[in-house]
Scaffold this motif. Structure first.
Motif, PDB file in Angstrom:
ATOM      1  N   ILE A   3     -56.485  -2.018 -17.588  1.00  0.00           N
ATOM      2  CA  ILE A   3     -55.254  -1.575 -18.235  1.00  0.00           C
ATOM      3  C   ILE A   3     -54.231  -1.435 -17.115  1.00  0.00           C
ATOM      4  O   ILE A   3     -54.249  -0.476 -16.356  1.00  0.00           O
ATOM      5  CB  ILE A   3     -55.477  -0.252 -18.985  1.00  0.00           C
ATOM      6  N   ARG A   4     -53.382  -2.426 -16.997  1.00  0.00           N
ATOM      7  CA  ARG A   4     -52.421  -2.482 -15.900  1.00  0.00           C
ATOM      8  C   ARG A   4     -51.318  -1.456 -16.090  1.00  0.00           C
ATOM      9  O   ARG A   4     -50.874  -1.193 -17.207  1.00  0.00           O
ATOM     10  CB  ARG A   4     -51.784  -3.868 -15.820  1.00  0.00           C
ATOM     11  N   GLY A   5     -50.877  -0.911 -14.961  1.00  0.00           N
ATOM     12  CA  GLY A   5     -49.803   0.066 -14.981  1.00  0.00           C
ATOM     13  C   GLY A   5     -48.460  -0.563 -14.646  1.00  0.00           C
ATOM     14  O   GLY A   5     -48.347  -1.771 -14.414  1.00  0.00           O
ATOM     15  N   GLU A   6     -47.442   0.281 -14.583  1.00  0.00           N
ATOM     16  CA  GLU A   6     -46.083  -0.171 -14.286  1.00  0.00           C
ATOM     17  C   GLU A   6     -45.984  -0.883 -12.944  1.00  0.00           C
ATOM     18  O   GLU A   6     -45.214  -1.829 -12.800  1.00  0.00           O
ATOM     19  CB  GLU A   6     -45.117   1.013 -14.286  1.00  0.00           C
ATOM     20  N   THR A   7     -46.737  -0.403 -11.970  1.00  0.00           N
ATOM     21  CA  THR A   7     -46.660  -0.997 -10.638  1.00  0.00           C
ATOM     22  C   THR A   7     -47.065  -2.464 -10.685  1.00  0.00           C
ATOM     23  O   THR A   7     -46.400  -3.326 -10.110  1.00  0.00           O
ATOM     24  CB  THR A   7     -47.536  -0.225  -9.632  1.00  0.00           C
ATOM     25  N   PHE A   8     -48.169  -2.757 -11.374  1.00  0.00           N
ATOM     26  CA  PHE A   8     -48.605  -4.151 -11.466  1.00  0.00           C
ATOM     27  C   PHE A   8     -47.561  -4.999 -12.173  1.00  0.00           C
ATOM     28  O   PHE A   8     -47.196  -6.078 -11.698  1.00  0.00           O
ATOM     29  CB  PHE A   8     -49.942  -4.275 -12.199  1.00  0.00           C
ATOM     30  N   GLN A  44     -46.621 -10.788   0.393  1.00  0.00           N
ATOM     31  CA  GLN A  44     -46.575  -9.635  -0.500  1.00  0.00           C
ATOM     32  C   GLN A  44     -47.985  -9.316  -0.981  1.00  0.00           C
ATOM     33  O   GLN A  44     -48.842 -10.204  -1.038  1.00  0.00           O
ATOM     34  CB  GLN A  44     -45.671  -9.915  -1.703  1.00  0.00           C
ATOM     35  N   MET A  45     -48.219  -8.045  -1.348  1.00  0.00           N
ATOM     36  CA  MET A  45     -49.567  -7.651  -1.729  1.00  0.00           C
ATOM     37  C   MET A  45     -49.543  -6.606  -2.837  1.00  0.00           C
ATOM     38  O   MET A  45     -48.652  -5.766  -2.904  1.00  0.00           O
ATOM     39  CB  MET A  45     -50.295  -7.071  -0.518  1.00  0.00           C
ATOM     40  N   PHE A  46     -50.558  -6.677  -3.690  1.00  0.00           N
ATOM     41  CA  PHE A  46     -50.801  -5.682  -4.738  1.00  0.00           C
ATOM     42  C   PHE A  46     -52.217  -5.158  -4.562  1.00  0.00           C
ATOM     43  O   PHE A  46     -53.155  -5.935  -4.324  1.00  0.00           O
ATOM     44  CB  PHE A  46     -50.654  -6.299  -6.132  1.00  0.00           C
ATOM     45  N   HIS A  58     -55.220   3.839  -9.427  1.00  0.00           N
ATOM     46  CA  HIS A  58     -54.276   3.734  -8.313  1.00  0.00           C
ATOM     47  C   HIS A  58     -53.762   2.299  -8.259  1.00  0.00           C
ATOM     48  O   HIS A  58     -54.542   1.359  -8.305  1.00  0.00           O
ATOM     49  CB  HIS A  58     -54.976   4.079  -6.997  1.00  0.00           C
ATOM     50  N   GLU A  59     -52.456   2.165  -8.181  1.00  0.00           N
ATOM     51  CA  GLU A  59     -51.830   0.854  -8.001  1.00  0.00           C
ATOM     52  C   GLU A  59     -50.706   1.012  -6.987  1.00  0.00           C
ATOM     53  O   GLU A  59     -49.976   2.006  -7.018  1.00  0.00           O
ATOM     54  CB  GLU A  59     -51.234   0.323  -9.306  1.00  0.00           C
ATOM     55  N   GLU A  60     -50.593   0.059  -6.088  1.00  0.00           N
ATOM     56  CA  GLU A  60     -49.464   0.028  -5.164  1.00  0.00           C
ATOM     57  C   GLU A  60     -49.144  -1.415  -4.827  1.00  0.00           C
ATOM     58  O   GLU A  60     -50.015  -2.281  -4.866  1.00  0.00           O
ATOM     59  CB  GLU A  60     -49.718   0.855  -3.911  1.00  0.00           C
TER      60      GLU A  60
END
Length: 100
Positions: A3-8, A44-46, A58-60
């Motif tokens: 379930i992906r968050g806003e950051t992703f 760039q990285m996720f 946690h997402e960044e």
């Protein structure tokens, strides 16, 4: 299923090719690290860490990893994701329930 968050969703760009590393740890926690080159050539990285249920723990995202190749950024990101998944660190937004 994650379930992906806003950051992703803020980072995602289907027009750019990327490399990824997906891993399920022994405790069931999922890590997802993706790297790509931006349209201007920046690496760039996720980094995403997800509970066994798929909930984002946690997402960044990094818009630039100066001086790093995609390969080097991916290796660094996988190490960080594993660290976040196996310890309670100030970087983690929540206690991630996986122990080394």
């Amino acid at each position: 299923m994650r379930i992906r968050g806003e950051t992703f969703w803020g980072w995602a760009d289907p027009a750019l090719q990327h490399r990824s590393h997906d891993e399920t740890l022994d405790c069931g926690t999922l890590i997802d690290v993706q790297v790509r080159l931006s349209r201007t050539g920046s690496t760039q990285m996720f980094i995403g860490v997800y509970a066994p249920s798929g909930m984002a723990l946690h997402e960044e995202a990094y818009n630039s990893r100066p001086g790093e190749s995609m390969t080097r950024a991916l290796a660094w990101g996988v190490g960080l994701a594993r660290k976040l998944a196996t310890s309670s660190t100030p970087q983690a937004r929540t206690r991630i329930p996986c122990e080394a």
